[in-house]
Each structure stands twice: as C-alpha cells, then as structure tokens.
Design a protein around this motif. Structure first.
Motif, PDB file in Angstrom:
ATOM      1  N   VAL A   1       2.891  17.046  -0.317  1.00 22.43           N
ATOM      2  CA  VAL A   1       3.182  16.077  -1.375  1.00 22.43           C
ATOM      3  C   VAL A   1       4.608  15.554  -1.256  1.00 22.43           C
ATOM      4  CG1 VAL A   1       3.303  15.690  -3.851  1.00 22.43           C
ATOM      5  CG2 VAL A   1       1.508  17.143  -2.910  1.00 22.43           C
ATOM      6  N   TYR A   2       5.600  16.469  -1.297  1.00 20.38           N
ATOM      7  CA  TYR A   2       6.994  16.047  -1.172  1.00 20.38           C
ATOM      8  C   TYR A   2       7.243  15.358   0.170  1.00 20.38           C
ATOM      9  CZ  TYR A   2       8.296  18.896  -5.250  1.00 20.38           C
ATOM     10  OH  TYR A   2       8.426  19.414  -6.518  1.00 20.38           O
ATOM     11  N   ILE A   3       6.736  15.964   1.236  1.00 19.92           N
ATOM     12  CA  ILE A   3       6.969  15.415   2.565  1.00 19.92           C
ATOM     13  C   ILE A   3       6.266  14.072   2.722  1.00 19.92           C
ATOM     14  CG2 ILE A   3       6.654  15.809   5.039  1.00 19.92           C
ATOM     15  CD1 ILE A   3       6.888  18.754   4.559  1.00 19.92           C
ATOM     16  N   GLY A   4       5.127  13.912   2.046  1.00 22.77           N
ATOM     17  CA  GLY A   4       4.420  12.642   2.099  1.00 22.77           C
ATOM     18  C   GLY A   4       5.254  11.502   1.544  1.00 22.77           C
ATOM     19  N   VAL A   5       5.924  11.753   0.419  1.00 23.31           N
ATOM     20  CA  VAL A   5       6.794  10.729  -0.164  1.00 23.31           C
ATOM     21  C   VAL A   5       7.924  10.373   0.804  1.00 23.31           C
ATOM     22  CG1 VAL A   5       8.414  10.210  -2.026  1.00 23.31           C
ATOM     23  CG2 VAL A   5       6.266  11.390  -2.531  1.00 23.31           C
TER      24      VAL A   5
ATOM     25  N   LEU B   1       0.825  -1.204   0.000  1.00 21.89           N
ATOM     26  CA  LEU B   1       0.000   0.000   0.000  1.00 21.89           C
ATOM     27  C   LEU B   1       0.863   1.260   0.000  1.00 21.89           C
ATOM     28  CD1 LEU B   1      -2.875   1.160   0.178  1.00 21.89           C
ATOM     29  CD2 LEU B   1      -2.673   1.049   2.676  1.00 21.89           C
ATOM     30  N   ILE B   2       1.936   1.235   0.799  1.00 19.91           N
ATOM     31  CA  ILE B   2       2.855   2.379   0.857  1.00 19.91           C
ATOM     32  C   ILE B   2       3.507   2.616  -0.497  1.00 19.91           C
ATOM     33  CG2 ILE B   2       5.061   3.185   1.793  1.00 19.91           C
ATOM     34  CD1 ILE B   2       2.737   3.553   3.691  1.00 19.91           C
ATOM     35  N   MET B   3       4.016   1.560  -1.120  1.00 20.33           N
ATOM     36  CA  MET B   3       4.709   1.711  -2.396  1.00 20.33           C
ATOM     37  C   MET B   3       3.739   2.167  -3.496  1.00 20.33           C
ATOM     38  SD  MET B   3       7.736   1.295  -1.614  1.00 20.33           S
ATOM     39  CE  MET B   3       8.291   1.591  -3.295  1.00 20.33           C
ATOM     40  N   THR B   4       2.513   1.661  -3.476  1.00 19.35           N
ATOM     41  CA  THR B   4       1.525   2.109  -4.462  1.00 19.35           C
ATOM     42  C   THR B   4       1.226   3.591  -4.306  1.00 19.35           C
ATOM     43  OG1 THR B   4       0.491  -0.093  -4.494  1.00 19.35           O
ATOM     44  CG2 THR B   4      -0.816   1.757  -5.322  1.00 19.35           C
ATOM     45  N   THR B   5       1.059   4.030  -3.048  1.00 15.76           N
ATOM     46  CA  THR B   5       0.797   5.446  -2.782  1.00 15.76           C
ATOM     47  C   THR B   5       1.962   6.315  -3.214  1.00 15.76           C
ATOM     48  OG1 THR B   5      -0.557   4.828  -0.857  1.00 15.76           O
ATOM     49  CG2 THR B   5       0.182   7.117  -0.997  1.00 15.76           C
ATOM     50  N   VAL B   6       3.182   5.858  -2.938  1.00 15.16           N
ATOM     51  CA  VAL B   6       4.382   6.613  -3.316  1.00 15.16           C
ATOM     52  C   VAL B   6       4.463   6.767  -4.828  1.00 15.16           C
ATOM     53  CG1 VAL B   6       6.905   6.501  -3.408  1.00 15.16           C
ATOM     54  CG2 VAL B   6       5.716   6.069  -1.258  1.00 15.16           C
ATOM     55  N   PHE B   7       4.208   5.695  -5.577  1.00  9.21           N
ATOM     56  CA  PHE B   7       4.266   5.771  -7.037  1.00  9.21           C
ATOM     57  C   PHE B   7       3.191   6.705  -7.592  1.00  9.21           C
ATOM     58  CE2 PHE B   7       6.548   1.553  -6.916  1.00  9.21           C
ATOM     59  CZ  PHE B   7       7.736   2.052  -7.445  1.00  9.21           C
ATOM     60  N   VAL B   8       2.007   6.673  -6.992  1.00 12.32           N
ATOM     61  CA  VAL B   8       0.937   7.579  -7.423  1.00 12.32           C
ATOM     62  C   VAL B   8       1.348   9.033  -7.169  1.00 12.32           C
ATOM     63  CG1 VAL B   8      -1.415   8.341  -6.951  1.00 12.32           C
ATOM     64  CG2 VAL B   8      -0.919   5.899  -7.145  1.00 12.32           C
ATOM     65  N   LEU B   9       1.926   9.289  -6.003  1.00 16.70           N
ATOM     66  CA  LEU B   9       2.366  10.651  -5.681  1.00 16.70           C
ATOM     67  C   LEU B   9       3.454  11.116  -6.643  1.00 16.70           C
ATOM     68  CD1 LEU B   9       2.527  10.534  -1.768  1.00 16.70           C
ATOM     69  CD2 LEU B   9       0.907  11.803  -3.163  1.00 16.70           C
ATOM     70  N   ILE B  10       4.423  10.252  -6.913  1.00 18.02           N
ATOM     71  CA  ILE B  10       5.566  10.644  -7.738  1.00 18.02           C
ATOM     72  C   ILE B  10       5.155  10.893  -9.189  1.00 18.02           C
ATOM     73  CG2 ILE B  10       7.748   9.830  -8.724  1.00 18.02           C
ATOM     74  CD1 ILE B  10       8.335   8.470  -6.070  1.00 18.02           C
ATOM     75  N   PHE B  11       4.342  10.000  -9.745  1.00 19.64           N
ATOM     76  CA  PHE B  11       4.058  10.068 -11.180  1.00 19.64           C
ATOM     77  C   PHE B  11       2.783  10.834 -11.543  1.00 19.64           C
ATOM     78  CE2 PHE B  11       6.704   6.189 -10.766  1.00 19.64           C
ATOM     79  CZ  PHE B  11       7.736   6.562 -11.609  1.00 19.64           C
TER      80      PHE B  11
ATOM     81  N   LEU C   1      13.164  15.293  -0.062  1.00 23.47           N
ATOM     82  CA  LEU C   1      13.372  16.244   1.027  1.00 23.47           C
ATOM     83  C   LEU C   1      14.076  17.494   0.501  1.00 23.47           C
ATOM     84  CD1 LEU C   1      13.137  16.938   4.008  1.00 23.47           C
ATOM     85  CD2 LEU C   1      15.294  15.720   4.397  1.00 23.47           C
ATOM     86  N   ASN C   2      15.024  17.308  -0.419  1.00 26.25           N
ATOM     87  CA  ASN C   2      15.682  18.461  -1.044  1.00 26.25           C
ATOM     88  C   ASN C   2      14.664  19.329  -1.776  1.00 26.25           C
ATOM     89  OD1 ASN C   2      18.316  17.889  -0.231  1.00 26.25           O
ATOM     90  ND2 ASN C   2      18.684  16.532  -1.974  1.00 26.25           N
ATOM     91  N   LYS C   3      13.735  18.696  -2.484  1.00 30.32           N
ATOM     92  CA  LYS C   3      12.719  19.457  -3.201  1.00 30.32           C
ATOM     93  C   LYS C   3      11.828  20.231  -2.232  1.00 30.32           C
ATOM     94  CE  LYS C   3      12.464  16.143  -7.051  1.00 30.32           C
ATOM     95  NZ  LYS C   3      12.910  17.044  -8.135  1.00 30.32           N
ATOM     96  N   ALA C   4      11.477  19.592  -1.113  1.00 29.05           N
ATOM     97  CA  ALA C   4      10.633  20.266  -0.124  1.00 29.05           C
ATOM     98  C   ALA C   4      11.362  21.453   0.494  1.00 29.05           C
ATOM     99  CB  ALA C   4      10.219  19.281   0.966  1.00 29.05           C
TER     100      ALA C   4
END
Length: 348
Positions: free
Chosen positions: A187-191, A164-174, A243-246
């Motif tokens: 968004v950035y901090i969520g990843v 579930l975590i990896m699916t959410t991360v991929f959705v956030l990133i892409f 984290l750099n982006k945030a």
C-alpha cells in the motif's frame, strides 16, 4: 565537437561523458542505498520517544539522524540526476539496482535484519527482471526543448495515464491506507511508486531544461519549465512521506527491492506511453521486456512467501496480511514482519 558517430564507435570504448555518468550513477546507488539505513535508524530513534511515522507521527522531523539520511538520499538523487545529463538511460538506470544490494547488506550488518536465502533469491530475480526490461528498452528519444516534452505530456494517452495514476493514489491514500497501511506492505510502496512514475517524467523535462540552459539555450523563460518544477516538488514530498511510513513499518530489506521494482516498472510504463518507446521496437524486444516483467513478479512473490518460511515453526501457510506485535519500546511494532526471523518463535 565530436560527432555522434564517434561516440557510438565501439573501438573507442566509453566516451569521457559516459565514464562521468557511470561514476555518478555508482555514487548515486551508494548514497541512496545507505540513506535507507540511516533514515531507518532515525525513524526508530524518533519512534522510541514520540509518535511513530508508521501511525501518522512526524517526530522524525526533529531527529538529526533522519535528516542525515534525508541529505544522503538527496545527494544520491542529485548524482543520479547528473548521471542522466552525461550518459544514456540504458547505462544509468540498471545501476540503480545496486542500491538494493547496498541497502540489504547494510540492513543485515547494522540493523540486524535477517534475510532468508530465498528472500535473497527473490531480490536477485527482481533485479534481473528490472535490468532485463531496462537493457532491452529503446534509446531515449532526443528532445531539443522543454516545450516538446510538454507537448508529449499533454497528449491524450499520457493525460489518461496521469489521471488514472492520480485517481488510484487518492483512493489508496483516503480509503485503503487507513485500514490496510499498517499490515500490507504494497500500500505505502504503491503510492510512492505510482507518484514516482510521474515525478521521473517531470525530472527528465527539468534535466533537459537545465542542460539546454547551460548550453546557451535558455529554457527558464518558458512557464512549462516551472510547471514541471512544481510537479516534481509535489511528487517528491508525497513519495518521501509514504516511503518514511513504509520504512518505519516494514523490514528495510523488503521495502528497498519492492520499491525499486515497482518504481522502475511504472516509470518504464510511463515512458512507453509518453515517449511511445514501443513504436521504435521490434517484437523480440517487446517479448523480452514482458519476460522481464514475469521475472519481477516471480521475485516479488518469492519475497512475500519467504515470511512463511521464516515462521514455518508456527504455521505452514501464513496469509499475506501481516500481524503486528508490541515492541520493547511499548509501541506497536511490525518492523520484523516480512523477512525477519522471529527469535521468540525459535526459542519456544
């Protein structure tokens, strides 16, 4: 060798190992808190002469100041890793909140980032909520082999959580980051936080492997040890990137506490699922932890609403979406958005 009952005797005070862990944890908080500021300075300097990290650039990799901040953070993480080897998590984890205070103070002094009084209260609520959860968490489960950790990590409950975590991360990133990354701080901090919950579980496994290996029980012969190592490396690279982006996009005084709160919350959730902590707790402890979550949510909400107070001269109710403006260096700059006083507004 002293027995475990000796270590728990309150009349004897803190054991030598606990004192070492306490010193390591305090050192970790200082280095990590300072690293946010040094890295932010490096990101700003790199952004003035190249493509900013917030819009996908990597010019900060050529900036020595950013590397100093990165090394400082690594030193802090190593100290934190060592602290867990000497002291229980219930002593070490709450001290991570000190990095928020250090980061906020240094941001105010060095970066001139202003934090409204209610923003400070929001930080306090976040820290109190996180500390409440950690202090009422059950003692860590004793693990005697990295194989035991692997068996826990491959149980259906944790496998579902990881998927579930990896699916959410991929959705956030892409799908989410391309459209909302520059305007929504979560968004950035969520990843970073989601991936971080998996990295901590792997770091625990590595800590157990290193400690047992140093005590004479070699864990390096097991492929599970190296599998956890690769997971940690992949997770850390992902965390550092976003984290750099945030940090490059939003106010450091906001990024630091929100990141700490979300990272701690997801880490505790992952630990509850993987190590079944709540099975060893009574209802009072569980309710207390839930109160801690409510306190965290209140603090996070207050941090967001502080922006409305800062911009009260323009609008009495601003949306959560954060607008960007053009900075002095000619780049789009949303750095002062969440909790930074707008000098241009006050001067009109």
């Amino acid at each position: 060798m002293a027995s475990s009952s000796d270590n728990s005797d309150p009349d004897k005070g803190m054991s030598a190992d606990n004192i070492k862990g306490l010193v390591m944890a305090l050192s970790s908080s200082f280095f990590i808190g300072a690293s946010f500021i040094v890295k932010k300075k490096g990101l700003k300097k790199a952004g003035a002469s190249g493509v900013r990290a917030g819009v996908g650039g990597y010019s900060y990799l050529y900036e020595p100041l950013w590397w100093i901040g990165m090394i400082t953070m690594i030193v802090g993480e190593i100290a934190n890793f060592a602290a867990y080897a000497f002291a229980p998590a219930i002593l070490v984890t709450p001290l991570g909140a000190l990095s928020i205070i250090i980061s906020a103070v240094l941001a105010h002094v060095i970066l001139k980032e202003k934090l409204h009084i209610f923003g400070m209260l929001g930080c306090v609520l976040c820290v109190v909520g996180s500390t409440t959860i950690v202090l009422h968490a059950p003692p860590e489960r004793e693990i005697e082999s990295v194989i035991e950790v692997w068996n826990l990590a491959t149980e259906p409950g944790f496998l579902f959580y990881a998927a579930l975590i990896m699916t959410t991360v991929f959705v956030l990133i892409f799908h989410v980051i391309p459209e909302y990354g520059q305007t929504h701080i979560m968004v950035y901090i969520g990843v970073c936080s989601l991936v971080g919950s998996l990295s901590v579980m792997s770091v625990k496994a590595l800590g157990i492997a290193v400690k047992l290996t140093l005590s004479g029980i070699n864990q390096l012969i097991y492929p599970q040890t190296w599998a956890f190592s690769m997971i940690v490396a992949a997770c850390i690279i992902t965390q550092m990137n976003y984290l750099n982006k945030a940090l490059d996009t939003f106010n450091t005084a906001v990024v630091s506490p929100i990141y700490y709160v979300m990272f701690t919350s997801f880490t505790i959730l992952a630990s509850v699922i993987m190590f079944k902590d709540w099975n060893r707790q009574n209802p009072t402890q569980i309710v207390t932890e839930m109160c801690g979550f409510v306190t965290i949510l209140s603090g996070t909400f207050l941090l967001h609403k502080t922006k409305d107070l800062s911009d009260a001269g323009v609008s009495s109710c601003l949306p959560v979406k954060l607008s960007k403006h053009i900075g002095e260096n000619g780049f789009e700059d949303s750095e002062g958005i969440p909790l930074r006083r707008q000098d241009s507004v006050r001067s009109t």
